[in-house]
Write an enzyme that holds these catalytic residues in place. Structure first.
Site, short mmCIF file in Angstrom:
data_model
loop_
_atom_site.label_atom_id
_atom_site.label_comp_id
_atom_site.label_asym_id
_atom_site.label_seq_id
_atom_site.Cartn_x
_atom_site.Cartn_y
_atom_site.Cartn_z
N THR A 1 29.27 -13.89 42.59
CA THR A 1 30.32 -13.42 41.68
C THR A 1 30.91 -14.61 40.94
O THR A 1 31.06 -15.69 41.50
CB THR A 1 31.45 -12.67 42.42
OG1 THR A 1 32.52 -12.43 41.51
CG2 THR A 1 31.98 -13.45 43.60
N ASN B 1 31.64 -5.06 45.40
CA ASN B 1 30.56 -4.08 45.24
C ASN B 1 30.95 -2.73 45.84
O ASN B 1 31.65 -2.68 46.84
CB ASN B 1 29.28 -4.60 45.90
CG ASN B 1 28.80 -5.89 45.25
OD1 ASN B 1 29.16 -6.17 44.11
ND2 ASN B 1 28.02 -6.67 45.97
N HIS C 1 36.82 -2.69 45.23
CA HIS C 1 36.67 -1.76 44.10
C HIS C 1 36.24 -0.36 44.52
O HIS C 1 35.72 0.40 43.71
CB HIS C 1 35.66 -2.34 43.09
CG HIS C 1 36.16 -3.57 42.40
ND1 HIS C 1 35.36 -4.38 41.62
CD2 HIS C 1 37.39 -4.13 42.38
CE1 HIS C 1 36.10 -5.39 41.16
NE2 HIS C 1 37.32 -5.26 41.61
#
Ligand code: ZN
Length: 240
Positions: free
Chosen positions: A183, A98, A115
């Site tokens: 996830t 996230n 990310h």
């Protein structure tokens, strides 16, 4: 809920959480998967790419401006808070896909952002990078060098930061327990993290409402949301 591993938790010192969009969903942040996969009729899988950005940086920045507003207004939920509280009882690291910073805002002190982060921006050409917590008024913003600035996030087709990834696999390979929460780990290379944990004989737990491709590899699966499940997980450590 976690009876099957209750006897083993005295031996657990290092816990690694691997988290994804599902853990932030209950904070009102869209997952951009399935039915949420569109923004103003644009396919986000195509929008979150360097090609789309160079094609129309203003459009991609408008999308990020909207996401920034949504994320800055959101609050960490019981799932984020339970992970943060667990630091009182174990050595906890969060490897998150996230970009929303909600783990840190919940109080987690060791978070690696696979990310990138919504608050970070960087130049598309020079080494300039910065953190901005307000709306970007002139989209696309320009760097002092004259080139356009972009969100410092990892888009589809782009490699992860090698520095962050190397640290992540070392931590995964040292943990006693890995919890994969919110996830489906379909995105490479993050989907290899449980393999590094398994090589250290770590216990693997999946917390996700739906079945995932990694489910068969797990020692335990809990089919519910992180916000519902993780407080129970933390209270097991608190009572031990
Ligand atoms: Zn620059």
């Amino acid at each position: 809920m976690f009876e099957a591993i209750k006897e083993q938790i005295k031996d657990i010192q290092k816990i690694v959480f691997v988290t994804g969009a599902g853990i932030s969903q209950e904070s009102g942040i869209p997952t951009f998967r399935g039915k949420d996969g569109l923004w103003k009729n644009y396919d986000v899988m195509k929008l979150a790419t360097i090609e789309a950005f160079y094609d129309n940086p203003k459009l991609v920045w408008e999308w990020y401006n909207e996401r920034r507003k949504n994320i800055f207004a959101a609050e960490p939920n019981q799932g984020h808070k339970a992970i943060s509280e667990l630091e009182k009882y174990a050595d906890v690291v969060v490897l998150t896909q996230n970009i929303d910073g909600l783990h840190q805002r919940a109080g987690s002190t060791k978070v690696l952002e696979l990310h990138g982060s919504i608050v970070k921006i960087k130049c598309t050409v020079c080494d300039y990078e910065d953190e901005i917590r307000t709306e970007i008024s002139n989209a696309p913003p320009l760097c002092k060098c004259g080139n356009i600035l972009r969100p410092d996030v990892v888009w589809f087709g782009e490699p992860l930061s090698q520095n962050v990834w190397q640290k992540s696999i070392v931590l995964a390979g040292q943990c006693d327990l890995m919890v994969i929460a919110g996830t489906s780990l379909v995105v490479s290379p993050a989907n290899t993290l449980p393999i590094y944990a398994k090589q250290n004989n770590a216990i693997l737990i999946e917390v996700n409402p739906a079945d995932t491709p990694m489910s068969p590899e797990m020692d335990m699966v809990v089919r519910d949301s992180s916000a519902n499940v993780l407080p129970n997980f933390t209270s097991m450590f608190r009572e031990n």
